[in-house]
Write a protein that holds these residues in place. Sequence first.
Motif, short mmCIF file in Angstrom:
data_model
loop_
_atom_site.label_atom_id
_atom_site.label_comp_id
_atom_site.label_asym_id
_atom_site.label_seq_id
_atom_site.Cartn_x
_atom_site.Cartn_y
_atom_site.Cartn_z
N LYS A 138 -60.13 42.64 -34.27
CA LYS A 138 -59.21 43.74 -34.65
C LYS A 138 -59.79 45.06 -34.18
CE LYS A 138 -58.39 42.77 -39.09
NZ LYS A 138 -58.03 43.05 -40.49
N GLY A 139 -59.01 46.09 -34.21
CA GLY A 139 -59.50 47.41 -33.84
C GLY A 139 -59.24 47.73 -32.38
N LYS A 140 -59.59 48.96 -32.01
CA LYS A 140 -59.32 49.40 -30.64
C LYS A 140 -60.62 49.81 -29.97
CE LYS A 140 -54.55 50.49 -30.70
NZ LYS A 140 -53.56 51.32 -31.39
N TYR A 141 -60.69 49.51 -28.67
CA TYR A 141 -61.89 49.86 -27.93
C TYR A 141 -61.44 50.56 -26.65
CZ TYR A 141 -66.10 49.28 -25.06
OH TYR A 141 -67.16 49.50 -24.23
N TYR A 142 -61.82 51.86 -26.53
CA TYR A 142 -61.48 52.61 -25.31
C TYR A 142 -62.71 52.68 -24.43
CZ TYR A 142 -57.43 54.07 -27.99
OH TYR A 142 -56.29 54.06 -28.73
N PHE A 143 -62.59 52.11 -23.23
CA PHE A 143 -63.69 52.18 -22.27
C PHE A 143 -63.19 53.02 -21.10
CE2 PHE A 143 -66.09 50.54 -18.60
CZ PHE A 143 -67.38 50.79 -19.06
N LEU A 144 -63.86 54.14 -20.83
CA LEU A 144 -63.42 55.09 -19.79
C LEU A 144 -61.96 55.48 -20.04
CD1 LEU A 144 -65.01 53.45 -16.61
CD2 LEU A 144 -65.87 55.42 -17.90
N GLU A 145 -61.70 55.82 -21.28
CA GLU A 145 -60.37 56.30 -21.69
C GLU A 145 -59.28 55.22 -21.62
OE1 GLU A 145 -62.10 59.14 -19.82
OE2 GLU A 145 -62.65 59.31 -21.95
N LYS A 146 -59.68 53.97 -21.47
CA LYS A 146 -58.66 52.92 -21.35
C LYS A 146 -58.84 51.93 -22.49
CE LYS A 146 -56.99 49.79 -17.96
NZ LYS A 146 -57.51 48.87 -17.00
N GLU A 147 -57.73 51.59 -23.15
CA GLU A 147 -57.83 50.65 -24.27
C GLU A 147 -58.00 49.23 -23.69
OE1 GLU A 147 -58.22 48.82 -27.47
OE2 GLU A 147 -56.25 48.23 -26.74
N VAL A 148 -59.12 48.56 -24.04
CA VAL A 148 -59.43 47.28 -23.38
C VAL A 148 -59.58 46.12 -24.35
CG1 VAL A 148 -60.51 48.31 -21.36
CG2 VAL A 148 -61.88 47.92 -23.41
N SER A 149 -59.26 46.37 -25.65
CA SER A 149 -59.56 45.31 -26.62
C SER A 149 -58.71 44.05 -26.40
CB SER A 149 -59.34 45.82 -28.05
OG SER A 149 -57.98 46.17 -28.21
N LYS A 150 -57.59 44.19 -25.67
CA LYS A 150 -56.75 43.00 -25.45
C LYS A 150 -56.79 42.54 -23.98
CE LYS A 150 -54.67 43.02 -29.65
NZ LYS A 150 -55.56 44.04 -30.21
N SER A 151 -57.74 43.07 -23.23
CA SER A 151 -57.79 42.74 -21.80
C SER A 151 -58.10 41.26 -21.57
CB SER A 151 -58.87 43.56 -21.10
OG SER A 151 -58.57 44.92 -21.20
N THR A 152 -57.64 40.79 -20.43
CA THR A 152 -57.95 39.39 -20.08
C THR A 152 -59.36 39.33 -19.50
OG1 THR A 152 -57.18 39.68 -17.83
CG2 THR A 152 -55.55 38.97 -19.43
N GLU A 153 -59.88 38.13 -19.40
CA GLU A 153 -61.23 37.94 -18.87
C GLU A 153 -61.32 38.48 -17.44
OE1 GLU A 153 -64.24 37.33 -19.53
OE2 GLU A 153 -65.05 36.70 -17.60
N ARG A 154 -60.25 38.28 -16.66
CA ARG A 154 -60.27 38.75 -15.28
C ARG A 154 -60.38 40.28 -15.23
NH1 ARG A 154 -57.40 37.01 -10.15
NH2 ARG A 154 -57.21 35.02 -11.20
N GLN A 155 -59.58 40.95 -16.07
CA GLN A 155 -59.63 42.42 -16.08
C GLN A 155 -61.00 42.91 -16.54
OE1 GLN A 155 -56.33 42.72 -18.77
NE2 GLN A 155 -54.88 43.32 -17.16
#
Lengths: 798, 228
Positions: free
Chosen positions: B59-76
């Motif tokens: 849960k929660g949000k993670y911004y890496f370099l101003e981009k929200e990535v907590s739901k990113s796929t493994e490829r991204q």
Amino acid sequence: MFWNYLKIAFRNLYKQHAYTLINVVGLSTGIAAFIIIMMFVQYHFSFDKHIPEQDRFYRLIQVQHGQGVGEQHVAFNPGPMAPELPLAIPEVEYAVRMLNWGTVLLRVGDVFFEQRNVYYTDSVVFKTFGIKLIKGNPGDVFKTMNSVVLSKSAAEKTFGSVDAAYGQTIELNHEKDYLISGIMEDQPLNAHLQIEMLVAYQSMERKNAFLRSWNSNSMPVYVRLRPNADATIVGEKITQLLEDHKEYDFFTQSPKIYLQPLNQIHSKSRIVKFQLNHAPVDFSLLIAILITAIIIIAIACINFINLAIARSVKRAKEVGVRKTLGASRLNLVYHFIGESLIITFVSVVLALIYVEISLPEFNQILQSELRLSFFTNPLLNIGLFGIWIGISLLSGFYPAFYMSRYQAVEVLKGIRDSGSRFGGWLSKALVVFQFAVAIGLTFIVLVTNKQIMYIANKDLGYNYKNVIALRIPGPDNQKNSQLLKQELKQINGVMATAAVSDINGVAGSQTTIWVDDTTDIKMMTRMGYVDEDFFDLMEIPVVLGRNFDKTFKTDELEAVILNQAAVEALDWEDPIGKRFKPFGADTLPKRTVIGVISDYHYYSIHSRIEPAAFYLRPDGYNMVCIRHNRSDIETFKTDLETKWQELFPGNPLQLVTAEERLEREYRGDRNSLKLFTLFTVLALLISALGLYGLTALRIEQRSREIAIRKVLGGNMVQMILLVAKEFLVLVGIAILIALPVAWLFSLQLLDRFAYTITISLLEVISAIGIALLIALITIIFHSGRIVTNNPVNALKTD
Amino acid sequence: MIKAEKLTKVFRTDEVETTALNEVSFEINKGEFVAIMGPSGCGKSTLLNILGLLDNPSKGKYYFLEKEVSKSTERQRANLRKENIGFVFQNFNLIDELTVFENVELPLIYLGMPAKDRRKRVDEVLEQMQIAHRRKHFPLQLSGGQQQRVAVARAVVAKPSLILADEPTGNLDSAHGEEVMNLLNDLNANGTTIIMVTHSQRDAEYAQRLIRLFDGQIINENIKKNLL
């Protein structure tokens, strides 16, 4: 990137050399077996491909029903049929007869040559079989009655060159003035008919009335149909033609003709009697060994997959690091498939070396002429490339996808993917498959072996030990047989001599005999010409009546001796004195049964003993048999040769022992057995190799667990059982799957024999025993390490 | 550069549910050197894995370099990782089958850099880490300190803007440990953001900011001077 993959793959394989060795040895053995089998199968599928208009070329098969033999398919048809077919049936473009006269004797000046594969035929043969002439013209070569066409090799053998042979006259089977009117190109060896010499049909026809008769089936007949003709309809028309020309009812039903397509002649003719096929093979045998080949290679691939998966635990860290550094899943898949490409490539190269080394041996077993020819066999190259890529992908794909699935976080933290343990269902299923195959093959080989031993030891009804037969030289067989019988007796060690149509007593042909009473029974029998000494010499007892006797002047023209099978087929209680009437081509007087001999296997044990009738007929003898008590066979043969040259100077001596002849009958069985035994041993070996590797890795994986157990007081036996249990359960499941299937297959196999063994519990127990033994030895061998290992080592490294 | 909003990570097995991170929120700016401390099992490594895009939060949000990535796929995540993040582990995690040079070269291969440029860059970094003389050796032929220098070289070779170090000195003696910490310090001085998980108070002193974790929660967040 590519070089990086390659380099790392090499290093990995080198570092894990034990694992690499197991993989390479297993795979290369499997591939070698596969290559040889595929070459064998390709060889057999290549038969008769040189014949033009393949799809319109057929052999005529006659289906007969006769008392005593039941239904039989024969590849022989009457002599006058072929010339009649194109005239009577518009669909038939050409028809050709191919009368074989065995080995003939050619005489050039004072030198004799034996010539095999001789056919009496008509000039239409050149068009139908696509035979090209180097000298002579197809339309002219058989214009004169006594003309001969030699193959290039035969011409070179007898005259030194094609030019020297062409136009010469030779003596053929002691008849003078045969003109060599043509020379043909050598015919391919992968042909069902081996043709080395052709002779004008008329030259034989004018001397033998039966060759002009529609009632005597003595030669194969081939037809080429016109385009779009219906073979079934043509078969019906030929059947009608045969019916129209029929003079006698030999059979219980009118015979039927069907057209056998060219591509079935070589490998689908098991039920066809009276055929001249060269190195025939049974299609079901081809399929069976093809399946075996696929199974062997599958076992080798399974090793590959299982070892890779088992090893993946060790490589998990590498996968984790690579992923952390940005490797995509695809990168990793490439990486692992690269390794698999290397292993497979090395294995293919090694396999080719094995094949090259073992081919001569295989050619002997398979009775084939296989060669590894990369330049002339494009299919081989394509096949090898296919094997390389196919196996690499097949074996590399699953491990590659499996390992690339690892989550970097988990493997780096040391959490093992539960699927990476040997517990995965796929690994288990593959091990079960391997063992099921190994057990099944072992079972089949044991059953086959028992059957072959049974045949080898079965009482054949006569004593074939120490019997040698010499072919009587022409032209006067009657005179020469008497001369030989007398003279050979003078050689030290010769105990008895007898004259006979062929060494096994029967002449090979069948005839119908007609009972001379009110029943109108006509029975099909094998026919043999034997003299009064033959049954004694072969130790075949006369069970009723008497043997032939020279003092009875009537025996030669009026007596017949039957075997028990004939008496049974006729259902006679008291056969002595029963009579037969002259019939068909048999213009002899009535024959009276004077004796009955006990049944003996004149042909192989594959077939039941058919009714047989024996006549005393001095002009029908082809061989003189000798029973001897010599143990120095080679010197004995020299003695025979010396005597022979005294009697028939210049004539080649042809001799055969009864044992050799019998061996020929069973050679096919023995060779199949050898082949299957070899492949079974290979399958077992590769399976054992796989299990060896797998156990090693499994023990390594469980080393920590085992160490802890040891610290807590576990002993060696308990530890071995711990590891063994895992595999033995799988072997148990394999047994349950394999045995019923193998049992059914074995029954099918035994069905080919007329006399068979029964499968007993012994074969079942032996097959299971061998599999269990291999599994246990492998496991115990490895488990030894657990005991000697210091538990601290395992605990520290974790 | 990094912004975490109520990051939560829950591990579930059949019977037990463990909350490794419980609504953790913080921000890290470009160029910072941050140390994360706490007792075993407090969630340090879990947090580092999420920050390093090796794992997704529950849960929660993670911004890496101003981009929200907590739901990113493994490829991204893999793409973001290879371009922006370098890792240093306690147990080095070098690939034993590869030489020093090849280990360091690996990230550049995955980035698709041409071979010539790779060679140049790897040589440069090896010189910088003073390990060039060992370039043809395999990891198991090196001392622990040397291995960790190779690992740092590998982490920085692709010039990442962020380096994540998980107990970088945990397997080293104090002299080698100091060497590695100095390397990290130099990198930070040249503008690289560094997040380091550590047990060692001494190592933590190199950081400008300290985040203390206990039972998956931040209990203390301090600027270096106030803390020490």
